[in-house]
Design a protein around this motif. Structure first.
Motif, PDB file in Angstrom:
ATOM      1  N   THR A 249       5.844  -6.252   7.133  1.00 28.78           N
ATOM      2  CA  THR A 249       6.582  -5.012   6.571  1.00 28.78           C
ATOM      3  C   THR A 249       6.689  -5.201   5.029  1.00 28.78           C
ATOM      4  N   PRO A 250       6.368  -4.339   4.349  1.00 31.84           N
ATOM      5  CA  PRO A 250       5.986  -3.134   4.368  1.00 31.84           C
ATOM      6  C   PRO A 250       4.240  -2.903   4.109  1.00 31.84           C
ATOM      7  N   SER A 252       2.057  -3.311   6.637  1.00 32.12           N
ATOM      8  CA  SER A 252       1.230  -3.176   7.765  1.00 32.12           C
ATOM      9  C   SER A 252       0.612  -1.852   7.951  1.00 32.12           C
ATOM     10  N   SER A 253       1.133  -0.956   7.441  1.00 35.43           N
ATOM     11  CA  SER A 253       0.384   0.479   7.602  1.00 35.43           C
ATOM     12  C   SER A 253      -0.819   0.499   6.996  1.00 35.43           C
ATOM     13  N   SER A 297       3.272  -9.383   2.217  1.00 33.40           N
ATOM     14  CA  SER A 297       4.382  -9.023   1.581  1.00 33.40           C
ATOM     15  C   SER A 297       4.944 -10.325   1.204  1.00 33.40           C
ATOM     16  N   ARG A 325       8.823  -6.728  -1.276  1.00 33.68           N
ATOM     17  CA  ARG A 325      10.238  -6.220  -0.634  1.00 33.68           C
ATOM     18  C   ARG A 325      11.276  -7.143  -1.333  1.00 33.68           C
ATOM     19  N   PRO A 333      13.485  -6.890   4.759  1.00 34.42           N
ATOM     20  CA  PRO A 333      12.254  -6.245   4.736  1.00 34.42           C
ATOM     21  C   PRO A 333      11.687  -4.499   4.591  1.00 34.42           C
ATOM     22  N   THR A 334      12.943  -3.977   4.773  1.00 38.32           N
ATOM     23  CA  THR A 334      12.528  -2.571   4.418  1.00 38.32           C
ATOM     24  C   THR A 334      13.494  -2.003   3.295  1.00 38.32           C
ATOM     25  N   PHE A 389       7.716  -1.501  -1.609  1.00 37.13           N
ATOM     26  CA  PHE A 389       8.042  -0.519  -0.343  1.00 37.13           C
ATOM     27  C   PHE A 389       8.178   0.851  -1.096  1.00 37.13           C
ATOM     28  N   ASN A 393       5.690   3.707   0.642  1.00 41.12           N
ATOM     29  CA  ASN A 393       6.237   4.815   1.622  1.00 41.12           C
ATOM     30  C   ASN A 393       6.456   5.957   1.176  1.00 41.12           C
TER      31      ASN A 393
END
Length: 602
Positions: A249-250, A252-253, A297, A325, A333-334, A389, A393
């Motif tokens: 994270t972040p 991975s997407s 990250s 991050r 992490p987020t 992040f 996102n």
């Protein structure tokens, strides 16, 4: 019932993790876009896996900024919060991002079992001067939620927000069906639609105001896309053929999106066993002539440093995406932070010869891979793409991107150079080794080692030769330095103060400078898309301003300059301090920037 017409507003939906707040946000997003409004979104994602319900770590949700003009950041303060229970509301109030006149819609369903907790939070809201609108989910909807195993409450809240923001029920319903149509059985879908309409009706009965943001008819094809999706699509268009990564994270997407789409374009996704193997595979692929990328990250960046140094010395192209991050170590992490500037620049031992590209929005994310591939193949040095992040996102409505469909790096269009404020590289570019052929080339044997070599590729430890290696590698970076044009500027070209930022702070700085101009505050702004090297004319630009300060989403104080301030000091020998250097995990806000500028100029 009053209808308030606003050019811009910001609201939040707060729920427990795993109950669908972000999915409700996605549906709202699609509906807003379909109606012709502009949106900017920030998801609130808990770092813990399956945190206990009704706990502070379980806070999950979405912040949506809605406007009748193009918005470039999440904005200043929240005007309305809809909270599933008192604990997530209490936790979010700690961040102090609400408008003093904000309205709070609080679900009272858990009050009977938690009277003291509710009373405490309600008193807190009253003390803060916030307007509370308590409500209970209707009996029919409660029954449906039980039948669905506790799911579906997000659709009820979605209905309430749809009413408040003057949305067409049919447009939102169509978006719900589009989102869940292939996943839900017909009877389950019908129950979810009922929950949505019940929520709409409840708000009609309980809420005595509505907010209307003007809609626009958009010309041409428009897409709604987030930063990481845009990055993955940009990698395909830039002609990258291998992605090697490890889930983190972040970032991975990017891998998730490529796993769905890459094979159709002849690309391969390799999920390695760890971060070191991932970068090793990317380096090996590029050595063999196959354009490759790895993404990570902060913690993964730490693990990749030795291979970064190896690629530098071996003169093998390397593209590394770092979606930053909050750190150090596992950190948060987020949560967003510009935490890795110095790690990216100086992380490997020895001299640093790298190029750092930053991205500030989804358009940058799409085209940064093109520039990174051009630079790494021309110079044979590591090229970083620094995202974070927030950028990864955040969603934005944009016109469809013009495609480059690069097969060769010389195919890169001029508008990409313009976007990143540079020109094409010119002149012969010297390499440490004269032999740069691909493996298998007849008569082109090429030694690959992390040891220092001479121009023929033979290991060489002599002083003059080692000095030459450093000079040649640094001259590659100087080629970029000479190609850079003036960075993006906001406001007047001479002023009392210049605010400088990079990456995701761009939108907030631009909006802050616009606010300053409206209020007669003598401030200008600058934003870097290429963060290293820096352009040659920087001292000339800084000389036009009485004071230069930075805005950064990372830590700094009066005794320790933040990362960008430190870099600018070393490059310009100017007394540069951070205006804002906070590692809160929250994005910087335009109005706070203006307030800090006013304090400095007093």
């Amino acid at each position: 019932m009053s209808l308030e017409k606003r050019p811009v507003t910001r609201f939040e939906l707060l729920m427990d993790a795993g109950t669908g707040a972000q999915k409700a946000g996605d549906i709202l997003l699609g509906a807003f876009v379909g109606m012709g409004q502009y949106v900017y979104v920030e998801p609130m994602i808990p770092a813990e896996i399956s945190p206990p319900a009704r706990s502070r770590p379980a806070l999950s949700g979405v912040i949506i900024r809605l406007a009748d003009f193009d918005v470039t950041n999440i904005g200043n303060d929240t005007d309305l919060i809809l909270a599933a229970h008192e604990i997530v509301l209490d936790r979010r109030l700690d961040d102090n991002e609400f408008n003093p006149a904000a309205k709070i819609l609080l679900d009272m369903g858990d009050q009977e079992a938690n009277p003291d907790s509710y009373e405490m939070v309600l008193k807190r809201c009253t003390k803060l001067g916030l307007s509370i609108i308590p409500f209970n989910v209707d009996a029919e909807s409660q029954t449906i939620v039980k039948e669905l195993g506790g799911k579906g409450q997000n659709l009820h809240y979605l209905g309430m927000l749809s009413y408040i923001y003057n949305m067409d029920e049919e447009i939102v319903q169509a978006q719900i069906i589009k989102t869940f149509g292939k996943k839900l059985k017909e009877d389950i879908m019908a129950k979810n639609i009922t929950l949505y309409h019940n929520g709409y009706q409840l708000a009609k009965e309980k809420v005595f105001f509505r907010i209307d943001v003007k809609t626009h008819k958009r010309e041409g094809d428009q897409i709604l896309i987030d930063g990481n999706t845009s990055m993955s699509m940009g990698l395909i268009d830039a002609g990258i053929k291998l992605y090697s990564g490890y889930p983190i994270t972040p970032a991975s997407s990017i891998m998730h999106n490529l796993a769905k789409n890459f094979p159709a374009y002849g690309g391969v996704v390799h999920q390695a066993e760890d971060e070191i193997a991932a970068i090793g595979c990317a380096v090996g692929s590029y050595y063999a002539g196959m354009p490759a990328v790895t993404a990570t990250s902060g913690p993964g960046l730490s693990l990749k440093q030795e291979f970064i140094g190896f690629a530098t010395v071996a003169e093998i192209p390397l593209i590394l995406i770092d979606v930053q991050r909050a750190g150090p170590s596992t950190g948060m992490p987020t949560k967003t932070e510009q935490s890795d500037l110095l790690a990216a620049l100086c992380g490997s031992h020895g001299d640093y010869t790298k190029v750092l590209i930053s991205v500030s929005n989804v358009i940058d994310c799409f085209y940064a891979p093109h520039l990174a591939r051009y630079l790494t193949e021309k110079l044979r040095v590591p090229v970083f793409i620094l995202s974070d992040f927030q950028t990864a996102n955040s969603y934005k409505v944009v016109a469809k991107f013009p495609l480059a469909q690069m097969k060769n790096v010389d195919d890169i269009p001029d508008f990409i150079f313009d976007r990143f404020h540079m020109k094409r590289l010119t002149g012969p570019i010297e390499m440490v080794r004269t032999q740069q052929t691909l493996p298998g080339t007849e008569g082109g044997m090429r030694r690959i080692t992390g040891l220092n070599t001479d121009e023929n590729g033979k290991v060489n430890y002599f002083a003059d030769n080692h000095q030459r290696s450093h000079r040649v590698r640094n001259e590659k970076i100087h080629h970029v330095r000479r190609a850079l044009t003036a960075p993006e500027m906001f406001g007047k070209d001479t002023n009392d103060i210049l605010i400088v930022g990079w990456g995701s702070t761009r939108g907030a700085i631009e909006e802050a400078i616009n606010l300053c101009e409206k209020h007669g505050v003598p401030a200008s702004g600058m934003h870097f898309r290429v963060v290293y090297p820096l352009p040659l004319m920087l001292n000339d630009i800084f000389a036009k301003y009485k004071k230069v300060m930075t805005v950064e989403v990372t830590y700094g104080d009066t005794l320790k300059p933040s990362s960008l301030a430190l870099l600018l000091r070393s490059e310009t020998l100017k007394d540069i301090h951070p205006l804002i250097a906070e590692a809160t995990g929250r994005p910087v806000r335009p109005r706070i920037i203006m307030k800090k500028i006013q304090e400095v100029l007093k």
